[in-house]
Design a protein around this motif. Sequence first.
Motif, mmCIF file in Angstrom:
data_model
loop_
_atom_site.group_PDB
_atom_site.id
_atom_site.type_symbol
_atom_site.label_atom_id
_atom_site.label_comp_id
_atom_site.label_asym_id
_atom_site.label_seq_id
_atom_site.Cartn_x
_atom_site.Cartn_y
_atom_site.Cartn_z
ATOM 1 N N SER A 70 -3.043 2.581 7.081
ATOM 2 C CA SER A 70 -2.417 3.702 7.774
ATOM 3 C C SER A 70 -3.090 5.008 7.356
ATOM 4 N N THR A 71 -3.126 5.941 8.266
ATOM 5 C CA THR A 71 -3.580 7.285 7.913
ATOM 6 C C THR A 71 -2.406 8.153 7.469
ATOM 7 N N GLU A 72 -1.171 7.614 7.564
ATOM 8 C CA GLU A 72 0.017 8.406 7.262
ATOM 9 C C GLU A 72 0.522 8.238 5.833
ATOM 10 N N SER A 73 0.762 6.961 5.389
ATOM 11 C CA SER A 73 1.394 6.766 4.089
ATOM 12 C C SER A 73 1.304 5.319 3.630
ATOM 13 N N ILE A 74 1.631 5.109 2.371
ATOM 14 C CA ILE A 74 1.721 3.764 1.811
ATOM 15 C C ILE A 74 2.831 2.992 2.523
ATOM 16 N N GLU A 75 3.963 3.637 2.734
ATOM 17 C CA GLU A 75 5.092 2.986 3.392
ATOM 18 C C GLU A 75 4.732 2.564 4.808
ATOM 19 N N ASP A 76 4.012 3.400 5.523
ATOM 20 C CA ASP A 76 3.615 3.076 6.885
ATOM 21 C C ASP A 76 2.644 1.898 6.895
ATOM 22 N N ALA A 77 1.729 1.858 5.949
ATOM 23 C CA ALA A 77 0.789 0.736 5.853
ATOM 24 C C ALA A 77 1.545 -0.564 5.575
ATOM 25 N N THR A 78 2.548 -0.512 4.713
ATOM 26 C CA THR A 78 3.367 -1.685 4.400
ATOM 27 C C THR A 78 4.151 -2.129 5.634
ATOM 28 N N ARG A 79 4.767 -1.193 6.300
ATOM 29 C CA ARG A 79 5.553 -1.494 7.507
ATOM 30 C C ARG A 79 4.685 -2.124 8.581
ATOM 31 N N ARG A 80 3.493 -1.598 8.780
ATOM 32 C CA ARG A 80 2.581 -2.133 9.795
ATOM 33 C C ARG A 80 2.207 -3.586 9.502
ATOM 34 N N GLU A 104 5.888 -8.176 -1.724
ATOM 35 C CA GLU A 104 5.500 -7.594 -3.005
ATOM 36 C C GLU A 104 4.212 -6.807 -2.782
ATOM 37 N N VAL A 105 4.200 -5.543 -3.168
ATOM 38 C CA VAL A 105 2.981 -4.748 -3.094
ATOM 39 C C VAL A 105 2.146 -5.077 -4.326
ATOM 40 N N VAL A 106 0.928 -5.584 -4.096
ATOM 41 C CA VAL A 106 0.091 -6.001 -5.217
ATOM 42 C C VAL A 106 -1.087 -5.067 -5.450
ATOM 43 N N GLN A 107 -1.399 -4.229 -4.465
ATOM 44 C CA GLN A 107 -2.510 -3.299 -4.644
ATOM 45 C C GLN A 107 -2.390 -2.154 -3.654
ATOM 46 N N VAL A 108 -2.721 -0.957 -4.116
ATOM 47 C CA VAL A 108 -2.753 0.222 -3.250
ATOM 48 C C VAL A 108 -4.101 0.891 -3.458
ATOM 49 N N ARG A 109 -4.737 1.242 -2.362
ATOM 50 C CA ARG A 109 -5.993 1.984 -2.467
ATOM 51 C C ARG A 109 -6.087 2.925 -1.276
ATOM 52 N N GLY A 110 -7.000 3.859 -1.368
ATOM 53 C CA GLY A 110 -7.153 4.820 -0.285
ATOM 54 C C GLY A 110 -8.570 5.318 -0.174
ATOM 55 N N GLN A 111 -8.796 6.035 0.906
ATOM 56 C CA GLN A 111 -10.099 6.625 1.174
ATOM 57 C C GLN A 111 -9.955 8.141 1.129
ATOM 58 N N ILE A 112 -10.943 8.790 0.558
ATOM 59 C CA ILE A 112 -10.936 10.248 0.445
ATOM 60 C C ILE A 112 -12.010 10.820 1.364
ATOM 61 N N GLU A 113 -11.632 11.807 2.139
ATOM 62 C CA GLU A 113 -12.581 12.557 2.968
ATOM 63 C C GLU A 113 -12.276 14.034 2.823
ATOM 64 N N ASN A 114 -13.322 14.831 2.632
ATOM 65 C CA ASN A 114 -13.176 16.285 2.489
ATOM 66 C C ASN A 114 -12.153 16.640 1.414
ATOM 67 N N ALA A 154 -9.537 15.135 0.354
ATOM 68 C CA ALA A 154 -8.133 14.852 0.641
ATOM 69 C C ALA A 154 -7.981 13.364 0.991
ATOM 70 N N VAL A 155 -6.775 12.863 0.795
ATOM 71 C CA VAL A 155 -6.488 11.476 1.171
ATOM 72 C C VAL A 155 -6.593 11.368 2.689
ATOM 73 N N HIS A 156 -7.407 10.426 3.131
ATOM 74 C CA HIS A 156 -7.610 10.251 4.573
ATOM 75 C C HIS A 156 -6.991 8.947 5.081
ATOM 76 N N TYR A 157 -6.924 7.925 4.228
ATOM 77 C CA TYR A 157 -6.568 6.598 4.686
ATOM 78 C C TYR A 157 -5.926 5.828 3.540
ATOM 79 N N TRP A 158 -4.878 5.056 3.837
ATOM 80 C CA TRP A 158 -4.208 4.201 2.852
ATOM 81 C C TRP A 158 -4.411 2.734 3.209
ATOM 82 N N GLN A 159 -4.599 1.901 2.197
ATOM 83 C CA GLN A 159 -4.583 0.454 2.362
ATOM 84 C C GLN A 159 -3.642 -0.120 1.314
#
Length: 70
Positions: A15-25, A41-51, A53-58
């Motif tokens: 998700s580009t919005e949040s950890i919760e949104d990525a989980t829900r999707r 069970e959430v086993v891993q959280v990672r994200g992408q940074i652009e400029n 700032a946080v751009h993307y959550w996985q």
Amino acid sequence: MSDHVYKHIELTGSSTESIEDATRRAIERAAATVRHMRWFEVVQVRGQIENDAVHYWQVVIKIGFTLDEA
């Protein structure tokens, strides 16, 4: 309460919005083909940074579901 046997699968939601949104999707997509989901069970959280700032959550999750009765 009856005894259960669970099987689990591992999924990655994004998700580009949040950890919760990525989980829900991930859970909503799994619900299209997986029956009897009971827990996640959430086993891993990672994200992408652009400029700088946080751009993307996985979010990597495990989803447990009960098996159909034999």
